[in-house]
Design an enzyme around this catalytic site. Structure first.
Site, mmCIF file in Angstrom:
data_model
loop_
_atom_site.group_PDB
_atom_site.id
_atom_site.type_symbol
_atom_site.label_atom_id
_atom_site.label_comp_id
_atom_site.label_asym_id
_atom_site.label_seq_id
_atom_site.Cartn_x
_atom_site.Cartn_y
_atom_site.Cartn_z
ATOM 1 C CE LYS A 55 -3.596 1.917 2.209
ATOM 2 N NZ LYS A 55 -4.853 1.578 3.756
ATOM 3 C CE LYS A 82 -6.382 1.237 -0.958
ATOM 4 N NZ LYS A 82 -6.741 1.739 1.206
HETATM 5 C C1 PBG Z 1 -7.561 1.758 4.953
HETATM 6 C C2 PBG Z 1 -8.039 2.338 3.692
HETATM 7 C C3 PBG Z 1 -7.859 3.463 2.432
HETATM 8 C C4 PBG Z 1 -8.349 3.198 1.504
HETATM 9 C C5 PBG Z 1 -8.647 2.045 1.389
HETATM 10 N N1 PBG Z 1 -8.552 1.428 2.895
HETATM 11 C C6 PBG Z 1 -7.330 4.780 2.700
HETATM 12 C C7 PBG Z 1 -6.168 4.698 3.058
HETATM 13 O O1 PBG Z 1 -5.263 4.952 3.602
HETATM 14 O O2 PBG Z 1 -5.381 6.408 3.007
HETATM 15 C C8 PBG Z 1 -8.081 4.124 0.375
HETATM 16 C C9 PBG Z 1 -9.410 3.245 -1.005
HETATM 17 C C10 PBG Z 1 -9.502 4.199 -2.312
HETATM 18 O O3 PBG Z 1 -9.192 5.005 -1.977
HETATM 19 O O4 PBG Z 1 -10.602 4.157 -2.742
HETATM 20 N N2 PBG Z 1 -8.923 2.617 5.588
#
Ligand code: PBG
Length: 327
Positions: free
Chosen positions: A197, A249
């Site tokens: 991530k 992601k």
């Molecule tokens: C964390 C989480 C996020 C997203 C999914 N799970 C935000 C982050 O980590 O900053 C982002 C998903 C998106 O932008 O569509 N709860």
């Protein structure tokens, strides 16, 4: 005049030939729809920076989940938005917190007809918007956060989630959640690890979707976009800790990472086409600058081609419809 001996165009000349030689196909069953449910809403509320996506009420969530199942998509990923947030994100653990209640609602509505997943992270529930608990010096405390994730994972499994998705990028989160689930009698609840991530600007619209008050950024726990090898280390760790699936992601700016991750591990690999990826295409299409449906299918095909077997996308239901018309 000399002529080419090899003519790749022969295999592009008609829709039938192109269909025959198509290397990559996206199936509705591989798409997962992320959905937001907001506590206390009587009606769904549009998210301005994500045209076409809403914060659901409990009632509209049930209905939309049933429609998603009808569209044949593979899963639903739930996010809860509480009315009140606090320092520790206690609403995420509370069995009566909005996300846990919504998991129960959706399971009551769709049962086992699709895979019901829940985001396992504190940022939707904390007043400061960070994914974990803060130490006195304001940094995110890894190990204190792990204890909260363990409780949250068990609460989600008790609510009926088929899969939980630890997404906070704390070290050791998959192992801790796995052990907590097993100890609580939820050995069958799977873990979809947000293993890779990146700290991305493309999460922008998501902040509005979950009403996040985050100041600053998440660079002390999310990854630096410059790094690829670090992602391979992250997925190896998560698989060793018990991840059943791993996710990368965002998706489109990280296709090289996706492809490398796919080669590195043998568990199913998912990709999350995030909010900013969605909104960019929607905004350009609204201006008449690109053909929306073609762009949607092109991005999904590219993510699939790069190595994702499963794709989380806000277009899941729409794309399923387009794919059905196509084949
Ligand atoms: C964390 C989480 C996020 C997203 C999914 N799970 C935000 C982050 O980590 O900053 C982002 C998903 C998106 O932008 O569509 N709860």
């Amino acid at each position: 005049m000399s002529y080419p001996e090899v003519r790749p165009r022969r295999l592009r000349r008609s829709p039938a030939v192109r269909r025959l030689v198509e290397e990559t196909r996206v199936a509705p069953a591989e798409l997962v729809l992320p959905m937001f449910v907001r506590e206390g809403l009587a009606e769904p509320r549009p998210i301005a920076s994500m045209p076409g996506v809403v914060q659901h009420s409990r009632e509209s969530l049930r209905k939309a989940a049933a429609e998603a199942v009808h569209a044949g998509i593979g899963g639903i990923m739930l996010f809860g938005v509480p009315t009140a947030k606090d320092e520790t994100g206690s609403g995420g653990i509370d069995p009566d917190g909005i996300l846990n209640v919504a998991i129960r609602d959706v399971i009551a509505e769709v049962g086992d007809a699709t895979v019901v997943m829940s985001d396992l992270c504190l940022d939707e529930f904390t007043s400061h918007g960070h994914c974990g608990l803060l130490a006195p010096d304001g940094t995110v405390d890894n190990d204190a956060t792990l204890a909260a994730y363990a409780e949250m994972g068990v609460a989600q499994a008790e609510a009926g989630a088929h899969m939980v998705g630890p997404s906070g990028m704390m070290d050791g989160q998959v192992g801790v959640v796995r052990r907590a689930l097993d100890a609580a009698g939820h050995a069958d609840t799977a873990i979809l690890a947000y293993a890779v991530k990146y700290s991305s600007s493309f999460y922008g619209p998501f902040r509005e979707a979950v009403e996040s008050s985050l100041q600053g950024d998440r660079r002390t726990y999310q990854q630096d976009p410059a790094n690829l090898r670090e992602s391979l280390r992250e997925v190896r760790l998560d698989v060793a800790e018990g991840a059943d699936l791993v996710m990368v992601k965002p998706a489109l700016p990280y296709l090289d990472v996706l492809s490398a991750v796919r080669a590195e591990v043998d568990v199913p690999v998912a990709a999350y086409q995030i909010s900013g990826e969605y909104s960019m295409v929607e905004a350009a299409a609204a201006n008449g600058w690109i053909d929306r449906d073609r762009a949607v299918l092109e991005t999904l095909t590219s993510i699939r081609r790069a190595g994702a077997q499963i794709i989380l996308t806000y277009w899941a239901v729409d794309a399923a419809r387009m794919l059905r018309d196509r084949y």
